[in-house]
Design a protein around this motif. Structure first.
Motif, PDB file in Angstrom:
ATOM      1  N   ALA A 245      -8.210  12.870  -7.940  1.00 21.14           N
ATOM      2  CA  ALA A 245      -9.081  11.737  -7.729  1.00 21.14           C
ATOM      3  C   ALA A 245     -10.003  12.143  -6.405  1.00 21.14           C
ATOM      4  N   GLY A 246     -11.276  12.376  -6.839  1.00 23.46           N
ATOM      5  CA  GLY A 246     -11.986  12.908  -5.724  1.00 23.46           C
ATOM      6  C   GLY A 246     -11.951  12.012  -3.986  1.00 23.46           C
ATOM      7  N   LYS A 247     -12.017  10.953  -4.121  1.00 24.08           N
ATOM      8  CA  LYS A 247     -12.452  10.073  -2.894  1.00 24.08           C
ATOM      9  C   LYS A 247     -11.678   8.882  -3.053  1.00 24.08           C
ATOM     10  N   ALA A 248     -11.012   8.237  -1.832  1.00 20.12           N
ATOM     11  CA  ALA A 248     -10.354   6.906  -1.737  1.00 20.12           C
ATOM     12  C   ALA A 248     -10.671   6.497  -0.227  1.00 20.12           C
ATOM     13  N   LYS A 249     -10.720   5.231  -0.200  1.00 14.06           N
ATOM     14  CA  LYS A 249     -10.956   4.717   1.101  1.00 14.06           C
ATOM     15  C   LYS A 249      -9.772   3.571   1.284  1.00 14.06           C
ATOM     16  N   ILE A 250      -9.011   3.596   2.504  1.00 12.66           N
ATOM     17  CA  ILE A 250      -7.762   2.901   2.857  1.00 12.66           C
ATOM     18  C   ILE A 250      -8.155   2.082   4.079  1.00 12.66           C
ATOM     19  N   LYS A 251      -8.089   0.902   4.233  1.00 10.13           N
ATOM     20  CA  LYS A 251      -8.111   0.166   5.317  1.00 10.13           C
ATOM     21  C   LYS A 251      -7.170  -0.937   5.639  1.00 10.13           C
ATOM     22  N   GLY A 252      -6.666  -1.111   6.677  1.00 17.27           N
ATOM     23  CA  GLY A 252      -5.547  -2.097   6.750  1.00 17.27           C
ATOM     24  C   GLY A 252      -5.026  -2.704   8.077  1.00 17.27           C
ATOM     25  N   LEU A 253      -4.257  -3.625   8.048  1.00 12.45           N
ATOM     26  CA  LEU A 253      -3.913  -4.219   9.389  1.00 12.45           C
ATOM     27  C   LEU A 253      -2.416  -4.441   9.361  1.00 12.45           C
ATOM     28  N   GLU A 254      -1.838  -4.230  10.491  1.00 11.36           N
ATOM     29  CA  GLU A 254      -0.276  -4.564  10.470  1.00 11.36           C
ATOM     30  C   GLU A 254       0.052  -5.225  11.816  1.00 11.36           C
ATOM     31  N   LEU A 255       0.765  -6.337  11.560  1.00 12.71           N
ATOM     32  CA  LEU A 255       1.244  -7.004  12.713  1.00 12.71           C
ATOM     33  C   LEU A 255       2.815  -7.430  12.710  1.00 12.71           C
ATOM     34  N   GLU A 256       3.421  -7.361  13.771  1.00  7.38           N
ATOM     35  CA  GLU A 256       4.766  -7.589  13.881  1.00  7.38           C
ATOM     36  C   GLU A 256       5.081  -8.355  15.320  1.00  7.38           C
ATOM     37  N   ALA A 257       6.004  -9.150  15.122  1.00  6.23           N
ATOM     38  CA  ALA A 257       6.309  -9.844  16.479  1.00  6.23           C
ATOM     39  C   ALA A 257       7.786 -10.316  16.568  1.00  6.23           C
ATOM     40  N   VAL A 258       8.440 -10.236  17.681  1.00  9.02           N
ATOM     41  CA  VAL A 258       9.844 -10.699  17.760  1.00  9.02           C
ATOM     42  C   VAL A 258       9.756 -11.818  18.987  1.00  9.02           C
TER      43      VAL A 258
ATOM     44  N   ALA B 171      -7.177  -0.651  -0.546  1.00 11.72           N
ATOM     45  CA  ALA B 171      -6.944   0.780  -1.039  1.00 11.72           C
ATOM     46  C   ALA B 171      -8.033   0.887  -2.032  1.00 11.72           C
ATOM     47  N   GLU B 172      -9.151   1.477  -2.010  1.00 15.71           N
ATOM     48  CA  GLU B 172     -10.057   1.443  -3.295  1.00 15.71           C
ATOM     49  C   GLU B 172     -10.155   3.242  -3.431  1.00 15.71           C
ATOM     50  N   TYR B 173     -10.242   3.721  -4.739  1.00 18.08           N
ATOM     51  CA  TYR B 173     -11.031   4.892  -5.294  1.00 18.08           C
ATOM     52  C   TYR B 173     -12.494   4.730  -5.236  1.00 18.08           C
ATOM     53  N   LYS B 174     -13.016   5.874  -4.817  1.00 22.66           N
ATOM     54  CA  LYS B 174     -14.397   5.629  -4.826  1.00 22.66           C
ATOM     55  C   LYS B 174     -14.994   6.836  -5.741  1.00 22.66           C
ATOM     56  N   GLU B 175     -14.204   7.878  -5.815  1.00 22.97           N
ATOM     57  CA  GLU B 175     -14.714   8.924  -6.941  1.00 22.97           C
ATOM     58  C   GLU B 175     -13.321   9.253  -7.486  1.00 22.97           C
TER      59      GLU B 175
ATOM     60  N   ASN C  40     -17.121   8.789 -13.756  1.00 22.55           N
ATOM     61  CA  ASN C  40     -16.493   8.303 -12.758  1.00 22.55           C
ATOM     62  C   ASN C  40     -16.075   6.651 -13.274  1.00 22.55           C
ATOM     63  N   VAL C  41     -14.738   6.809 -13.058  1.00 25.76           N
ATOM     64  CA  VAL C  41     -13.934   5.543 -13.584  1.00 25.76           C
ATOM     65  C   VAL C  41     -13.184   4.890 -12.246  1.00 25.76           C
ATOM     66  N   ALA C  42     -13.815   5.225 -11.150  1.00 29.79           N
ATOM     67  CA  ALA C  42     -13.059   4.575  -9.794  1.00 29.79           C
ATOM     68  C   ALA C  42     -12.768   3.038  -9.906  1.00 29.79           C
ATOM     69  N   GLY C  43     -13.957   2.356 -10.428  1.00 29.29           N
ATOM     70  CA  GLY C  43     -13.913   0.989 -10.321  1.00 29.29           C
ATOM     71  C   GLY C  43     -12.827   0.439 -11.317  1.00 29.29           C
ATOM     72  N   ALA C  44     -12.481   1.270 -12.159  1.00 27.32           N
ATOM     73  CA  ALA C  44     -11.133   0.725 -13.089  1.00 27.32           C
ATOM     74  C   ALA C  44     -10.008   1.123 -12.701  1.00 27.32           C
TER      75      ALA C  44
ATOM     76  N   PHE D 221       1.044   1.604 -12.167  1.00 27.06           N
ATOM     77  CA  PHE D 221       0.113   2.812 -12.410  1.00 27.06           C
ATOM     78  C   PHE D 221      -1.392   2.750 -12.198  1.00 27.06           C
ATOM     79  N   GLU D 222      -2.118   3.698 -12.255  1.00 28.74           N
ATOM     80  CA  GLU D 222      -3.522   3.423 -11.782  1.00 28.74           C
ATOM     81  C   GLU D 222      -4.404   2.518 -12.695  1.00 28.74           C
ATOM     82  N   THR D 223      -4.124   2.256 -13.903  1.00 32.09           N
ATOM     83  CA  THR D 223      -4.491   1.418 -14.637  1.00 32.09           C
ATOM     84  C   THR D 223      -3.643   0.254 -15.068  1.00 32.09           C
ATOM     85  N   ALA D 224      -4.403  -1.031 -15.377  1.00 33.38           N
ATOM     86  CA  ALA D 224      -3.542  -2.213 -15.332  1.00 33.38           C
ATOM     87  C   ALA D 224      -2.729  -2.219 -16.522  1.00 33.38           C
TER      88      ALA D 224
END
Length: 762
Positions: free
Chosen positions: A596-609, A627-631, A638-642, A687-690
């Motif tokens: 798969a040509g391109k993907a973008k991943i962004k995220g947040l992580e929080l931990e506390a004690v 996490a999303e495929y772009k290409e 290009n079926v990235a949206g699916a 899997f990559e498909t629903a």
């Protein structure tokens, strides 16, 4: 990332509670935890500098290290009776650890959207598993029961400038316990529901002033969660034997030598799935118990299911002076798995895959560590020579039953040089720079042949099988590729006070290309040139900003991180149903690996004690990932949206507590610990498909009551896992057009289990 009011309404109470803890405690989480996953109150009172890890190949406090790492001590793991590393995933941000479909001991691991779900030869792991800095090249037998460890560290993000083998998604690191200077013997026994009986016995002793020997024997046995209605046997049972021996030598105070060996044997019954559809021709109904099965394939190559793994290693650590030390790590490992996989899970031969997996590896690493007043760092060279081999039959019913033999033999030779150093520009400001140059050489042989009949091929024991056609014969050195890559890492961290450390980092990860061991040149009409080229390497660039803090003398510790990853040429192996004879009916399946040509991943992580009092600890974790495929091209479109990222739930959360009550028993001081945990996992694509195999969001609840004698020699506990008895899918097979009956089966996580443990230290 900003949480809107609408999004907040969607968060379940566990997530909301975790966020509340984080906000009240200052906004970010800790990495070392106590019995529930957070540091003990005693350690907190003494300061967070008590929490030490070796994530960067040297001892550092979690507060100081500019890396996303979570640590679990042996005491924590013992207190809540953690069975194996898959149980850690509920309290780890953006992490999936689970047994692969149809297996008990093969690991599927994903961190921050990066991993590898296919255990076949040729596919490298996206998350590295290390035992004392020794990389396990294959996922078979990697779901190791936890015993004889000092701690487990889990690092998130690309790892390459610090570790022998480059891993693109993260690393799980077992640190085993060094032998004690005096005779030490320990015993742990467990009994529980489903006939659970476990024992772990450990002993070590010095044999001279400079030598010690020790060993551990472990036995883990449990009846099945369900029954095989065809054979009358067990389904989802457990029968594992493991042992570890080691000898340690200190000829001088500057020289440490460890020789170690370990072995594991898994004799559990085949794990078979739960059909989600009625039989297409037989109308066989869906069973009421998700752990029951009708499967009738019990052997591969005439042997019951069996997994054997063993390894030996030698570590030599020599301190040259107060600043320099050098280490050599030499290791060899082998494993073999006989795996009868009944895809259809019915009492007929409709879609069977008896398989054999064998793996072997040899690795050598040399590293040099420098520890100065302002400069610290490590540099090393690494080499691995590994072979992964699998062969299996695909036995399919139909108008003309066939047995398709597939053999994949993959050799990997890789070497690398790496370095990573940190320089303190001022007492508060530090700069870390690292780099790695990797060369991956991969050679493969793939053979695929179709035989008439449903009795298997010569390769799986049927010498009289009649060959119909050879679809793929790529042997004799025609499959070979070499991939090279330099991957840097840079990090800046600033301690604007002794208890607050902010850091920013940029790192790159790399995983070499390879060859799908299920290549079908004829059936999938893959051009020979494309087959010979194989699939391309994948790369990732990750940006991270984090804050680690301690408050109130270390009684509250927090950690927060945001990250963004640019993921390129993502390797996505998969199996597809194919029509090999052009009659309009699918009659086999083959491997199709896509970059798969391109993907973008962004995220947040929080931990506390938060150690609210000396006896009451509250901890929380919340993670979010987008996490999303772009290409993603399929047949030129290009079926990235699916397409979806598998094994990557968008939201995860965990809230846990530990309350200690002084309670003398039998005239001895001690404490009673009440421990509880609530976890949330968001909707997860398999899997990559629903598909119907996907799992909607769910919650798990655990609780323990544990008494520990003041001197630590006796611990007794009652533990409940998955108290809500939630049925949740962890994987499955999706081939509804194959065979006469169609295959759509799912595998599930463990149901509610209650057990009692007793530990005694002599």
């Amino acid at each position: 990332m900003r949480l809107t009011k609408n999004k907040m309404k969607l968060l379940n109470p566990a997530i909301q509670s975790a966020i509340a803890v984080l906000v009240l405690s200052g906004g970010a989480p800790v990495y070392a935890q106590d019995a529930t996953g957070a540091p003990s109150a005693a350690n907190a009172e003494e300061g967070v500098n008590r929490v030490v890890v070796t994530a960067r190949r040297r001892e550092e406090t979690l507060l100081d290290v500019p890396v996303s790492v979570t640590a679990f001590s042996a005491d924590q793991l013992s207190k809540v009776a953690t069975p194996d590393i898959t149980a850690l995933a509920t309290s780890l941000p953006n992490t999936t650890l689970k047994a692969s479909r149809a297996t008990n001991s093969t690991l599927t691991a994903f961190i921050r959207g990066v991993g590898q779900a296919d255990p076949l030869a040729g596919f490298e792991a996206g998350v590295g598993i290390y035992i004392d800095d020794i990389y396990l090249a294959r996922p078979q037998a990697a779901v190791a029961d936890i015993y004889d460890v000092e701690r487990i560290e889990v690092l998130r993000g690309p790892q390459g400038t610090l570790y022998g083998r480059n891993t693109i998604g993260g690393a799980v690191k077992y640190v085993t316990r060094k032998l004690a200077p005096q005779t030490d013997a320990r015993l742990r026994a467990t009994i529980g529901e489903f006939g659970q009986k476990e024992i772990v016995a450990t002993a070590s002793t010095p044999i001279s002033d400079t030598a010690r020997i020790g060993g551990t024997f472990a036995r883990f046995k449990r009846d099945g969660f369900g029954k095989n209605l065809t054979t009358g046997g067990e389904n989802y049972d457990k029968d594992v034997t493991a042992a570890r021996l080691s000898a340690e030598f200190t000829p001088t105070q500057d020289l440490f030598i460890r020789i170690a060996g370990d072995a594991t044997q898994d004799d559990s019954s085949p794990k078979n799935g739960h059909r989600l559809i009625v039989g297409r021709t037989s109308a066989a109904p869906i069973l009421g118990n998700v752990f029951d099965t009708r499967a009738n394939l019990m052997q591969a190559l005439g042997k019951d299911q069996e997994v054997k793994a063993h390894g030996v290693s030698a570590t030599v650590d020599y301190t040259l002076n107060n600043e320099w030390s050098v280490k050599s790590i030499t290791a060899a490992r082998k494993d073999k798995s006989y795996a009868p996989i009944d895809f259809d899970s019915l009492g007929v031969t409709d879609f069977h895959v008896p398989a054999l997996y064998t793996n072997k590896q040899f690795s050598q690493e040399f590293n040099l560590t420098y520890t100065g007043d302002r400069l610290q760092g490590v540099a090393g060279i690494y080499y691995i020579d590994a072979n992964a081999f699998n062969k299996f039959d695909t036995i399919l019913a139909g108008a003309v039953p066939t047995s398709t033999f597939t053999s994949g033999d993959i050799d990997t030779k890789a070497w690398a040089i790496y370095a990573d150093g940190s320089y303190s520009i001022t007492d508060a400001l530090s700069l870390s720079l690292g780099g790695r140059y990797t060369v991956d050489q991969r050679d493969a042989e793939v053979l695929r042949q179709i035989y008439l009949g449903a009795n298997g091929s010569p390769g799986l024991g049927n010498a009289g099988a009649i060959l119909f056609r050879t679809d793929t014969d790529l042997r004799g050195g025609v499959l070979s590729r070499e991939d090279k890559k330099f991957t840097p890492r840079v990090a800046v961290n600033y301690k604007f006070s002794p208890n607050h450390n902010v850091y920013a980092s940029y790192s790159e990860g790399f995983k070499g290309g390879g060859f799908d061991p299920r290549l079908n040149v004829v059936g999938t009409r893959i051009p020979l040139a494309v087959a010979r080229a194989g699939y391309a390497p994948e790369t990732i660039e990750t940006y991270e900003l984090g804050l680690k803090s301690a408050f109130n003398g270390g009684r509250i510790t927090t950690n927060a991180a945001v990250f963004y990853s640019d993921y390129q040429d993502v390797q996505i192996p998969g199996s597809v149903a194919i029509d090999t004879n052009g009659d309009g009916r699918d009659d086999s399946f083959a491997g199709v690996t896509t970059n798969a040509g391109k993907a973008k991943i962004k995220g947040l992580e929080l931990e506390a004690v938060a150690n609210i009092t000396s006896n009451f600890m509250l901890a929380g974790m919340y993670s979010y990932i987008d996490a999303e495929y772009k290409e993603y091209f399929a047949a030129g479109v290009n079926v990235a949206g699916a397409r979806k990222f598998q094994n990557t739930p968008k939201n995860s959360a965990n809230l846990r507590f530990n309350y200690d009550i002084p309670l003398p028993l039998m005239g001895r001081d001690g404490k009673l610990s009440l421990v509880g945990s609530a976890s949330h996992k968001g909707a997860t694509a398999q899997f990559e498909t629903a598909s119907l195999i996907d799992q909607e969001s769910y919650k798990l609840y655990d609780a323990s009551i544990v008494w520990t004698r003041a001197d630590g020699k006796i611990r007794a506990g009652l533990h409940g896992k998955n108290l809500g008895d939630k049925h949740y899918k962890t994987g499955g097979y999706l081939f509804p057009t194959l065979g006469n009956e169609g295959t759509l089966t799912a595998f599930y996580g463990n149901p509610r289990q209650v057990s009692a443990t007793l530990e005694y230290r002599f």
